[in-house]
Design a protein around this motif. Sequence first.
Motif, mmCIF file in Angstrom:
data_model
loop_
_atom_site.group_PDB
_atom_site.id
_atom_site.type_symbol
_atom_site.label_atom_id
_atom_site.label_comp_id
_atom_site.label_asym_id
_atom_site.label_seq_id
_atom_site.Cartn_x
_atom_site.Cartn_y
_atom_site.Cartn_z
ATOM 1 N N HIS A 128 0.819 -1.204 0.000
ATOM 2 C CA HIS A 128 0.000 0.000 0.000
ATOM 3 C C HIS A 128 0.856 1.259 0.000
ATOM 4 O O HIS A 128 1.978 1.277 0.519
ATOM 5 C CB HIS A 128 -0.893 0.036 1.250
ATOM 6 C CG HIS A 128 -1.781 -1.148 1.392
ATOM 7 N ND1 HIS A 128 -2.300 -1.577 2.586
ATOM 8 C CD2 HIS A 128 -2.255 -2.035 0.465
ATOM 9 C CE1 HIS A 128 -3.043 -2.651 2.407
ATOM 10 N NE2 HIS A 128 -3.029 -2.943 1.118
ATOM 11 N N LYS B 141 6.258 6.449 6.957
ATOM 12 C CA LYS B 141 5.778 5.512 7.991
ATOM 13 C C LYS B 141 6.950 5.037 8.832
ATOM 14 O O LYS B 141 8.027 4.744 8.300
ATOM 15 C CB LYS B 141 5.097 4.292 7.332
ATOM 16 C CG LYS B 141 3.871 4.645 6.519
ATOM 17 C CD LYS B 141 3.346 3.460 5.737
ATOM 18 C CE LYS B 141 2.212 3.912 4.815
ATOM 19 N NZ LYS B 141 1.794 2.843 3.880
ATOM 20 N N HIS C 283 4.431 -0.083 0.914
ATOM 21 C CA HIS C 283 4.722 -0.781 2.179
ATOM 22 C C HIS C 283 3.784 -1.969 2.338
ATOM 23 O O HIS C 283 2.601 -1.898 1.972
ATOM 24 C CB HIS C 283 4.549 0.180 3.359
ATOM 25 C CG HIS C 283 4.724 -0.483 4.690
ATOM 26 N ND1 HIS C 283 3.706 -0.536 5.628
ATOM 27 C CD2 HIS C 283 5.778 -1.145 5.217
ATOM 28 C CE1 HIS C 283 4.146 -1.184 6.689
ATOM 29 N NE2 HIS C 283 5.399 -1.564 6.481
ATOM 30 N N LYS D 52 -9.496 -6.503 -0.825
ATOM 31 C CA LYS D 52 -8.797 -5.438 -1.563
ATOM 32 C C LYS D 52 -7.421 -5.913 -2.006
ATOM 33 O O LYS D 52 -7.030 -5.731 -3.165
ATOM 34 C CB LYS D 52 -8.675 -4.203 -0.655
ATOM 35 C CG LYS D 52 -7.908 -3.051 -1.248
ATOM 36 C CD LYS D 52 -7.868 -1.844 -0.305
ATOM 37 C CE LYS D 52 -6.845 -2.049 0.803
ATOM 38 N NZ LYS D 52 -6.655 -0.817 1.635
HETATM 39 C C1 LIG Z 1 -4.926 2.658 6.784
HETATM 40 C C2 LIG Z 1 -6.196 3.106 7.422
HETATM 41 C C3 LIG Z 1 -7.356 2.350 7.348
HETATM 42 N N1 LIG Z 1 -8.492 2.788 7.945
HETATM 43 C C4 LIG Z 1 -9.688 1.945 7.858
HETATM 44 C C5 LIG Z 1 -10.127 1.632 6.435
HETATM 45 C C6 LIG Z 1 -10.697 0.253 6.528
HETATM 46 O O1 LIG Z 1 -12.074 0.328 6.862
HETATM 47 C C7 LIG Z 1 -9.954 -0.386 7.698
HETATM 48 C C8 LIG Z 1 -8.885 -1.362 7.257
HETATM 49 O O2 LIG Z 1 -8.063 -0.682 6.315
HETATM 50 P P1 LIG Z 1 -7.067 -1.515 5.422
HETATM 51 O O3 LIG Z 1 -7.692 -2.791 4.991
HETATM 52 O O4 LIG Z 1 -6.514 -0.586 4.363
HETATM 53 O O5 LIG Z 1 -5.916 -1.842 6.506
HETATM 54 P P2 LIG Z 1 -4.503 -2.514 6.146
HETATM 55 O O6 LIG Z 1 -4.663 -3.571 5.098
HETATM 56 O O7 LIG Z 1 -3.893 -2.882 7.436
HETATM 57 O O8 LIG Z 1 -3.687 -1.329 5.465
HETATM 58 C C9 LIG Z 1 -2.546 -0.748 6.062
HETATM 59 O O9 LIG Z 1 -1.533 -1.690 5.955
HETATM 60 C C10 LIG Z 1 -0.394 -1.382 5.191
HETATM 61 C C11 LIG Z 1 0.716 -2.311 5.623
HETATM 62 C C12 LIG Z 1 0.022 0.026 5.248
HETATM 63 O O10 LIG Z 1 1.203 0.368 5.150
HETATM 64 C C13 LIG Z 1 -1.006 1.062 5.309
HETATM 65 O O11 LIG Z 1 -0.748 1.940 6.386
HETATM 66 C C14 LIG Z 1 -2.374 0.590 5.402
HETATM 67 O O12 LIG Z 1 -2.812 0.550 4.066
HETATM 68 O O13 LIG Z 1 -9.354 0.689 8.431
HETATM 69 C C15 LIG Z 1 -8.559 3.981 8.631
HETATM 70 O O14 LIG Z 1 -9.630 4.363 9.155
HETATM 71 N N2 LIG Z 1 -7.436 4.751 8.712
HETATM 72 C C16 LIG Z 1 -6.241 4.355 8.142
HETATM 73 O O15 LIG Z 1 -5.246 5.090 8.253
#
Ligand SMILES: Cc1cn([C@H]2C[C@H](O)[C@@H](COP(=O)(O)OP(=O)(O)O[C@H]3O[C@H](C)C(=O)[C@H](O)[C@H]3O)O2)c(=O)[nH]c1=O
Length: 189
Positions: free
Chosen positions: A68, A78, A125, A175
Motif C-alpha cells: 500500500h 511511515k 509498504h 482489496k
Molecule cells: C490505513 C487506514 C485504514 N483505515 C480503515 C479503512 C478500513 O475500513 C480499515 C482497514 O483498512 P485496510 O484494509 O486498508 O488496513 P490494512 O490492510 O492494514 O492497510 C494498512 O496496511 C499497510 C501495511 C500500510 O502500510 C497502510 O498503512 C495501510 O494501508 O481501516 C482507517 O480508518 N485509517 C487508516 O489510516
Amino acid sequence: MSAQPLLDVTRTELEGVVILKPRRFGDGRGWFTESFNTARMREAGIDLDFIQDNQSFSADKGTVRGLHYQTPPAAQDKLVRVLAGAILDVAVDLRRASPTYGRHVSVELSAENGLQLLVPKGFAHGFSTLTPDTMVFYKVTAPYAPDCDKGIAFDDPDLKIDWGLGGETPILSDKDGRQPSFASVESPF
Ligand SMILES: Cc1cn([C@H]2C[C@H](O)[C@@H](COP(=O)(O)OP(=O)(O)O[C@H]3O[C@H](C)C(=O)[C@H](O)[C@H]3O)O2)c(=O)[nH]c1=O
C-alpha cells in the motif's frame, strides 16, 4: 568501551529506508526503551512530523497486508514497529527516477528484536506476519486519505518479494487480493 547509542540507525540499499533500534535499558524486571523520541530522530537526520498513529492486529501467521501507499498530496512517511509477534516488513521503491526503482528491502521486525523500519514517501509498504497474534504499530506523517490510498499486488512477478510464507497461501483482505500489477501502475513519485 563506548555506550550503546540511544538510537542506532542502519541504512539499507534503498536511499531513505532505514532501520532504527532504540536502546533498551534492561534490569531484573525486564527492560525500558524510549520507543520514539523526536530529538534522537533529528540527531539521526530524520526530521519528520508524525501526525497519526496506526495499529493493526493480525490473528494468524501468514497474513499479508499490502502493498500500500498513499499518493500526493496525502503521501505518508511511515515508522513501523511490532508490539507483539513478528513480521517481515517490506518497502518497495516507487520513485521513478531512483536507481533502485522497483527494488525492495525486507526486514524482520519483532517485539523481541525491537527494530523499527522507516518507510519514506515514495515507497509502497507491506508486511507478512511470521507469528499468530501479531500487533503492528506505525506512525504516519499524513492522515488517511481513502481517495489517495493505492496498492500493488503483493505477489507481483516483477517485484519478486519473498514474504516468508513457506508456499502457503496468505490470508489477505479482498482489496489486497485484487491489487494491480506493478507494471500497470503509473507511479506518482
Ligand atoms: C490505513 C487506514 C485504514 N483505515 C480503515 C479503512 C478500513 O475500513 C480499515 C482497514 O483498512 P485496510 O484494509 O486498508 O488496513 P490494512 O490492510 O492494514 O492497510 C494498512 O496496511 C499497510 C501495511 C500500510 O502500510 C497502510 O498503512 C495501510 O494501508 O481501516 C482507517 O480508518 N485509517 C487508516 O489510516
